[in-house]
Design a protein around this motif. Sequence first.
Motif, PDB file in Angstrom:
ATOM      1  N   ARG A 173       0.779  -1.251  -0.116  1.00  0.00           N
ATOM      2  CA  ARG A 173      -0.094  -0.051  -0.032  1.00  0.00           C
ATOM      3  C   ARG A 173       0.780   1.234  -0.184  1.00  0.00           C
ATOM      4  NH1 ARG A 173       0.480   1.803   5.010  1.00  0.00           N
ATOM      5  NH2 ARG A 173       0.828   0.264   6.877  1.00  0.00           N
ATOM      6  N   HIS A 174       2.262   1.252  -0.361  1.00  0.00           N
ATOM      7  CA  HIS A 174       2.985   2.336  -0.121  1.00  0.00           C
ATOM      8  C   HIS A 174       3.498   2.948  -1.402  1.00  0.00           C
ATOM      9  CE1 HIS A 174       3.801   1.343   3.951  1.00  0.00           C
ATOM     10  NE2 HIS A 174       4.105   0.009   3.654  1.00  0.00           N
ATOM     11  N   ALA A 175       3.260   4.280  -1.490  1.00  0.00           N
ATOM     12  CA  ALA A 175       3.443   5.124  -2.694  1.00  0.00           C
ATOM     13  C   ALA A 175       4.733   5.087  -3.169  1.00  0.00           C
ATOM     14  CB  ALA A 175       2.919   6.508  -2.600  1.00  0.00           C
ATOM     15  N   ALA A 176       4.894   4.806  -4.493  1.00  0.00           N
ATOM     16  CA  ALA A 176       6.440   4.897  -5.098  1.00  0.00           C
ATOM     17  C   ALA A 176       7.046   6.146  -4.832  1.00  0.00           C
ATOM     18  CB  ALA A 176       6.164   4.515  -6.563  1.00  0.00           C
ATOM     19  N   ALA A 177       6.418   7.236  -4.636  1.00  0.00           N
ATOM     20  CA  ALA A 177       6.915   8.676  -4.359  1.00  0.00           C
ATOM     21  C   ALA A 177       7.669   8.884  -2.948  1.00  0.00           C
ATOM     22  CB  ALA A 177       5.862   9.868  -4.534  1.00  0.00           C
ATOM     23  N   THR A 178       7.185   8.025  -2.194  1.00  0.00           N
ATOM     24  CA  THR A 178       7.838   8.087  -0.752  1.00  0.00           C
ATOM     25  C   THR A 178       8.533   6.985  -0.299  1.00  0.00           C
ATOM     26  OG1 THR A 178       5.648   7.442   0.250  1.00  0.00           O
ATOM     27  CG2 THR A 178       6.058   9.917  -0.070  1.00  0.00           C
ATOM     28  N   THR A 179       8.904   6.031  -1.153  1.00  0.00           N
ATOM     29  CA  THR A 179       9.622   4.747  -0.706  1.00  0.00           C
ATOM     30  C   THR A 179      10.757   4.749  -1.196  1.00  0.00           C
ATOM     31  OG1 THR A 179       7.366   3.389  -1.005  1.00  0.00           O
ATOM     32  CG2 THR A 179       9.273   2.248  -1.127  1.00  0.00           C
ATOM     33  N   GLU A 180      11.664   4.408  -0.384  1.00  0.00           N
ATOM     34  CA  GLU A 180      13.133   4.226  -0.795  1.00  0.00           C
ATOM     35  C   GLU A 180      13.465   2.498  -1.012  1.00  0.00           C
ATOM     36  OE1 GLU A 180      15.380   6.488  -1.108  1.00  0.00           O
ATOM     37  OE2 GLU A 180      14.277   8.110  -0.330  1.00  0.00           O
ATOM     38  N   LEU A 181      13.962   2.288  -2.076  1.00  0.00           N
ATOM     39  CA  LEU A 181      14.324   0.901  -2.462  1.00  0.00           C
ATOM     40  C   LEU A 181      15.729   0.621  -1.787  1.00  0.00           C
ATOM     41  CD1 LEU A 181      12.880   0.235  -5.727  1.00  0.00           C
ATOM     42  CD2 LEU A 181      11.636   0.084  -3.617  1.00  0.00           C
ATOM     43  N   ALA A 182      15.963  -0.548  -1.293  1.00  0.00           N
ATOM     44  CA  ALA A 182      17.269  -1.043  -0.433  1.00  0.00           C
ATOM     45  C   ALA A 182      17.640  -2.462  -1.074  1.00  0.00           C
ATOM     46  CB  ALA A 182      17.488  -0.580   0.706  1.00  0.00           C
ATOM     47  N   LEU A 183      18.878  -2.837  -1.535  1.00  0.00           N
ATOM     48  CA  LEU A 183      19.307  -4.265  -1.667  1.00  0.00           C
ATOM     49  C   LEU A 183      20.396  -4.248  -0.834  1.00  0.00           C
ATOM     50  CD1 LEU A 183      19.127  -4.276  -5.747  1.00  0.00           C
ATOM     51  CD2 LEU A 183      17.804  -5.269  -3.824  1.00  0.00           C
ATOM     52  N   PHE A 184      20.424  -5.449  -0.102  1.00  0.00           N
ATOM     53  CA  PHE A 184      21.477  -5.894   0.674  1.00  0.00           C
ATOM     54  C   PHE A 184      22.317  -7.190   0.399  1.00  0.00           C
ATOM     55  CE2 PHE A 184      18.145  -3.655   3.189  1.00  0.00           C
ATOM     56  CZ  PHE A 184      18.980  -2.993   4.003  1.00  0.00           C
ATOM     57  N   SER A 185      23.265  -6.971   0.170  1.00  0.00           N
ATOM     58  CA  SER A 185      24.161  -8.297  -0.500  1.00  0.00           C
ATOM     59  C   SER A 185      25.308  -8.787   0.071  1.00  0.00           C
ATOM     60  CB  SER A 185      24.443  -7.706  -2.006  1.00  0.00           C
ATOM     61  OG  SER A 185      25.231  -8.872  -2.726  1.00  0.00           O
ATOM     62  N   ARG A 186      25.586  -9.981   0.227  1.00  0.00           N
ATOM     63  CA  ARG A 186      26.751 -10.525   0.782  1.00  0.00           C
ATOM     64  C   ARG A 186      27.990 -10.299  -0.318  1.00  0.00           C
ATOM     65  NH1 ARG A 186      27.290 -17.399   1.021  1.00  0.00           N
ATOM     66  NH2 ARG A 186      29.426 -17.330   1.434  1.00  0.00           N
ATOM     67  N   ALA A 187      27.661 -10.364  -1.695  1.00  0.00           N
ATOM     68  CA  ALA A 187      28.615 -10.493  -2.599  1.00  0.00           C
ATOM     69  C   ALA A 187      28.797  -9.144  -3.517  1.00  0.00           C
ATOM     70  CB  ALA A 187      28.426 -11.896  -3.425  1.00  0.00           C
ATOM     71  N   GLY A 188      27.900  -8.301  -3.019  1.00  0.00           N
ATOM     72  CA  GLY A 188      28.176  -6.902  -4.037  1.00  0.00           C
ATOM     73  C   GLY A 188      27.030  -7.040  -5.163  1.00  0.00           C
ATOM     74  N   PHE A 189      27.039  -5.970  -6.088  1.00  0.00           N
ATOM     75  CA  PHE A 189      26.168  -6.008  -7.020  1.00  0.00           C
ATOM     76  C   PHE A 189      26.759  -5.688  -8.276  1.00  0.00           C
ATOM     77  CE2 PHE A 189      25.457  -3.825  -2.987  1.00  0.00           C
ATOM     78  CZ  PHE A 189      24.293  -4.153  -2.703  1.00  0.00           C
ATOM     79  N   THR A 190      25.862  -6.196  -9.502  1.00  0.00           N
ATOM     80  CA  THR A 190      26.524  -6.029 -10.646  1.00  0.00           C
ATOM     81  C   THR A 190      26.469  -4.642 -11.170  1.00  0.00           C
ATOM     82  OG1 THR A 190      24.222  -6.084 -11.771  1.00  0.00           O
ATOM     83  CG2 THR A 190      25.361  -8.405 -11.238  1.00  0.00           C
ATOM     84  N   GLU A 191      27.111  -4.412 -12.334  1.00  0.00           N
ATOM     85  CA  GLU A 191      27.027  -2.882 -12.803  1.00  0.00           C
ATOM     86  C   GLU A 191      25.962  -2.277 -13.054  1.00  0.00           C
ATOM     87  OE1 GLU A 191      29.877  -2.758 -16.461  1.00  0.00           O
ATOM     88  OE2 GLU A 191      31.585  -3.413 -15.074  1.00  0.00           O
ATOM     89  N   GLU A 192      25.039  -3.167 -13.444  1.00  0.00           N
ATOM     90  CA  GLU A 192      23.592  -2.609 -13.838  1.00  0.00           C
ATOM     91  C   GLU A 192      22.698  -2.091 -12.805  1.00  0.00           C
ATOM     92  OE1 GLU A 192      24.794  -5.455 -16.832  1.00  0.00           O
ATOM     93  OE2 GLU A 192      24.713  -5.369 -14.724  1.00  0.00           O
ATOM     94  N   VAL A 193      23.078  -2.900 -11.402  1.00  0.00           N
ATOM     95  CA  VAL A 193      22.468  -2.351 -10.180  1.00  0.00           C
ATOM     96  C   VAL A 193      23.163  -1.181  -9.776  1.00  0.00           C
ATOM     97  CG1 VAL A 193      21.835  -2.998  -7.937  1.00  0.00           C
ATOM     98  CG2 VAL A 193      21.632  -4.883  -9.683  1.00  0.00           C
ATOM     99  N   GLN A 194      24.406  -1.203 -10.086  1.00  0.00           N
ATOM    100  CA  GLN A 194      25.147  -0.026  -9.447  1.00  0.00           C
ATOM    101  C   GLN A 194      24.501   1.171 -10.242  1.00  0.00           C
ATOM    102  OE1 GLN A 194      29.503  -0.585  -9.223  1.00  0.00           O
ATOM    103  NE2 GLN A 194      29.224  -2.828  -8.995  1.00  0.00           N
ATOM    104  N   ALA A 195      24.198   1.205 -11.324  1.00  0.00           N
ATOM    105  CA  ALA A 195      23.777   2.226 -12.084  1.00  0.00           C
ATOM    106  C   ALA A 195      22.255   2.669 -11.811  1.00  0.00           C
ATOM    107  CB  ALA A 195      24.059   2.212 -13.608  1.00  0.00           C
TER     108      ALA A 195
END
Length: 215
Positions: A173-195
């Motif tokens: 029920r959360h509006a996109a305008a007030t939502t922060e997305l977060a990713l937590f990773s053990r091994a890091g992130f691909t270049e696409e996610v970093q961008a």
Amino acid sequence: AVADGCTQWGEIVNRLPDLKEGSQLGPYMARLEGLRLIEAHRSLDSDARARNTRYRLGDPFLGFWYHFVLPNQSALEVGHQAQVFEQAIAPHLDRFLGPVFETVCRDFVRRHGQEVFGTPAREVGAIWGADFDLDVAATLLDGRTVLGECKWWEDRVGLNVLEKLRSSVGKTRHAAATTELALFSRAGFTEEVQAARVTRIDLPTLYGQLTSAKI
């Protein structure tokens, strides 16, 4: 039963054949919760009156004992510790650590929301529904919401995980305008996610080096 992965009341009741009715479980669960051996968690997206509760062990050490020590106690007692680890623990350790990692990530948001998101967290937990799970959910003091996905993988987190996160957020029920997305990773992130426009938190950040990246 909870150590084996039963998270809902009905699942726990079904594992206890001596109970004549589900209500008999109540006093035992209350005692275990009072001792902080079991924790009851409600989805942050549900109404306070909703019966949308999950149960889990309150201590990862206790969980490890039930998962790995108790089933192999005889072999351990006669000195086969190395074999038990190699054959009965190591192949399953990452699966066991997945939920533990999620707890670590929620604790991180609870403790370091100010540093990462610019304001402290008011409430931290998780959100789930019939067909989705959000490992991290937090309401911030400024009214924003943080919704995140945790991956205890050997591979770097890619766009597929980010898209899954966005899909799950769309079911809340959360509006996109007030939502922060977060990713937590053990091994890091691909270049696409970093961008991509998402907060990225890796192990060095969780270990105390606050270098989370956000575009």
